[in-house]
Scaffold this motif. Structure first.
Motif, PDB file in Angstrom:
ATOM      1  N   ASP A 191       0.585   1.669  65.274  1.00  0.00           N
ATOM      2  CA  ASP A 191      -0.619   1.103  65.868  1.00  0.00           C
ATOM      3  C   ASP A 191      -1.164  -0.035  65.018  1.00  0.00           C
ATOM      4  O   ASP A 191      -0.596  -0.376  63.967  1.00  0.00           O
ATOM      5  CB  ASP A 191      -1.676   2.193  66.113  1.00  0.00           C
ATOM      6  N   LYS A 192      -2.254  -0.621  65.442  1.00  0.00           N
ATOM      7  CA  LYS A 192      -2.849  -1.785  64.778  1.00  0.00           C
ATOM      8  C   LYS A 192      -3.162  -1.501  63.309  1.00  0.00           C
ATOM      9  O   LYS A 192      -2.933  -2.337  62.439  1.00  0.00           O
ATOM     10  CB  LYS A 192      -4.125  -2.198  65.511  1.00  0.00           C
ATOM     11  N   GLU A 193      -3.671  -0.310  63.029  1.00  0.00           N
ATOM     12  CA  GLU A 193      -4.048   0.064  61.664  1.00  0.00           C
ATOM     13  C   GLU A 193      -2.860   0.536  60.825  1.00  0.00           C
ATOM     14  O   GLU A 193      -3.006   0.825  59.651  1.00  0.00           O
ATOM     15  CB  GLU A 193      -5.111   1.171  61.701  1.00  0.00           C
ATOM     16  N   GLU A 251      -1.471   3.343  60.996  1.00  0.00           N
ATOM     17  CA  GLU A 251      -1.759   4.711  60.575  1.00  0.00           C
ATOM     18  C   GLU A 251      -1.195   5.749  61.536  1.00  0.00           C
ATOM     19  O   GLU A 251      -1.026   6.903  61.180  1.00  0.00           O
ATOM     20  CB  GLU A 251      -3.270   4.915  60.448  1.00  0.00           C
ATOM     21  N   GLY A 252      -0.920   5.348  62.770  1.00  0.00           N
ATOM     22  CA  GLY A 252      -0.408   6.276  63.758  1.00  0.00           C
ATOM     23  C   GLY A 252       0.765   5.672  64.507  1.00  0.00           C
ATOM     24  O   GLY A 252       0.927   4.452  64.557  1.00  0.00           O
ATOM     25  N   ILE A 253       1.583   6.533  65.085  1.00  0.00           N
ATOM     26  CA  ILE A 253       2.752   6.078  65.838  1.00  0.00           C
ATOM     27  C   ILE A 253       2.459   6.262  67.322  1.00  0.00           C
ATOM     28  O   ILE A 253       2.196   7.366  67.787  1.00  0.00           O
ATOM     29  CB  ILE A 253       4.007   6.857  65.418  1.00  0.00           C
ATOM     30  N   LEU A 254       2.498   5.154  68.040  1.00  0.00           N
ATOM     31  CA  LEU A 254       2.238   5.146  69.473  1.00  0.00           C
ATOM     32  C   LEU A 254       3.535   5.294  70.261  1.00  0.00           C
ATOM     33  O   LEU A 254       4.584   4.809  69.840  1.00  0.00           O
ATOM     34  CB  LEU A 254       1.597   3.819  69.880  1.00  0.00           C
ATOM     35  N   ASP A 286      -4.724  -2.363  72.899  1.00  0.00           N
ATOM     36  CA  ASP A 286      -4.387  -1.931  71.547  1.00  0.00           C
ATOM     37  C   ASP A 286      -2.924  -1.505  71.383  1.00  0.00           C
ATOM     38  O   ASP A 286      -2.351  -1.662  70.314  1.00  0.00           O
ATOM     39  CB  ASP A 286      -5.299  -0.787  71.112  1.00  0.00           C
ATOM     40  N   VAL A 287      -2.319  -0.962  72.427  1.00  0.00           N
ATOM     41  CA  VAL A 287      -0.947  -0.464  72.274  1.00  0.00           C
ATOM     42  C   VAL A 287       0.079  -1.585  72.171  1.00  0.00           C
ATOM     43  O   VAL A 287       1.220  -1.334  71.783  1.00  0.00           O
ATOM     44  CB  VAL A 287      -0.552   0.535  73.382  1.00  0.00           C
ATOM     45  N   GLN A 288      -0.322  -2.808  72.449  1.00  0.00           N
ATOM     46  CA  GLN A 288       0.607  -3.935  72.296  1.00  0.00           C
ATOM     47  C   GLN A 288       1.098  -4.058  70.856  1.00  0.00           C
ATOM     48  O   GLN A 288       2.189  -4.567  70.613  1.00  0.00           O
ATOM     49  CB  GLN A 288      -0.066  -5.235  72.719  1.00  0.00           C
ATOM     50  N   TYR A 289       0.312  -3.572  69.898  1.00  0.00           N
ATOM     51  CA  TYR A 289       0.701  -3.653  68.490  1.00  0.00           C
ATOM     52  C   TYR A 289       1.979  -2.881  68.192  1.00  0.00           C
ATOM     53  O   TYR A 289       2.708  -3.218  67.261  1.00  0.00           O
ATOM     54  CB  TYR A 289      -0.445  -3.176  67.584  1.00  0.00           C
ATOM     55  N   ALA A 290       2.280  -1.845  68.978  1.00  0.00           N
ATOM     56  CA  ALA A 290       3.513  -1.084  68.758  1.00  0.00           C
ATOM     57  C   ALA A 290       4.741  -1.988  68.889  1.00  0.00           C
ATOM     58  O   ALA A 290       5.741  -1.792  68.199  1.00  0.00           O
ATOM     59  CB  ALA A 290       3.597   0.076  69.746  1.00  0.00           C
TER      60      ALA A 290
END
Length: 97
Positions: A57-59, A61-64, A26-30
């Motif tokens: 992130d993917k959504e 909504e958050g910063i990874l 999932d963190v690849q989206y960053a």
């Protein structure tokens, strides 16, 4: 431009999911975030250069915050999570208040 390829240690991924509740898949989206910030991790760059990627992130909504290095032409993910310091850096660099 060639497509980035990612790799990671399977056990480290499981440990990260348990500790930070996010998978390396999932963190690849960053890295896809057009406003992502890449910074060198000076504290952990003794044996090889390490970096941070701060991105959505993917959504969206958050910063990874993703810790990674380059190894044999691949992005090797070392750790990741939703860390306040990474969010602050991302918001400051992108002038989000």
């Amino acid at each position: 431009m060639s497509k980035a390829t990612f790799e990671w240690d399977r056990d480290k991924n499981l440990e990260n999911q348990e500790k930070h509740h996010v998978s390396f898949e999932d963190v690849q989206y960053a890295f896809l975030d057009q406003k992502r910030i890449i910074a060198e991790d000076l504290k952990h760059s003794q044996d090889e250069k390490r970096y941070y990627c701060f991105g959505l992130d993917k959504e969206k909504e958050g910063i990874l915050t993703v810790r990674f290095t380059y190894r044999s032409g691949h992005i090797r993910i070392i750790g990741a999570g939703y860390w306040r310091k990474g969010k602050k850096i991302y918001e400051q660099e992108n002038k989000i208040y």
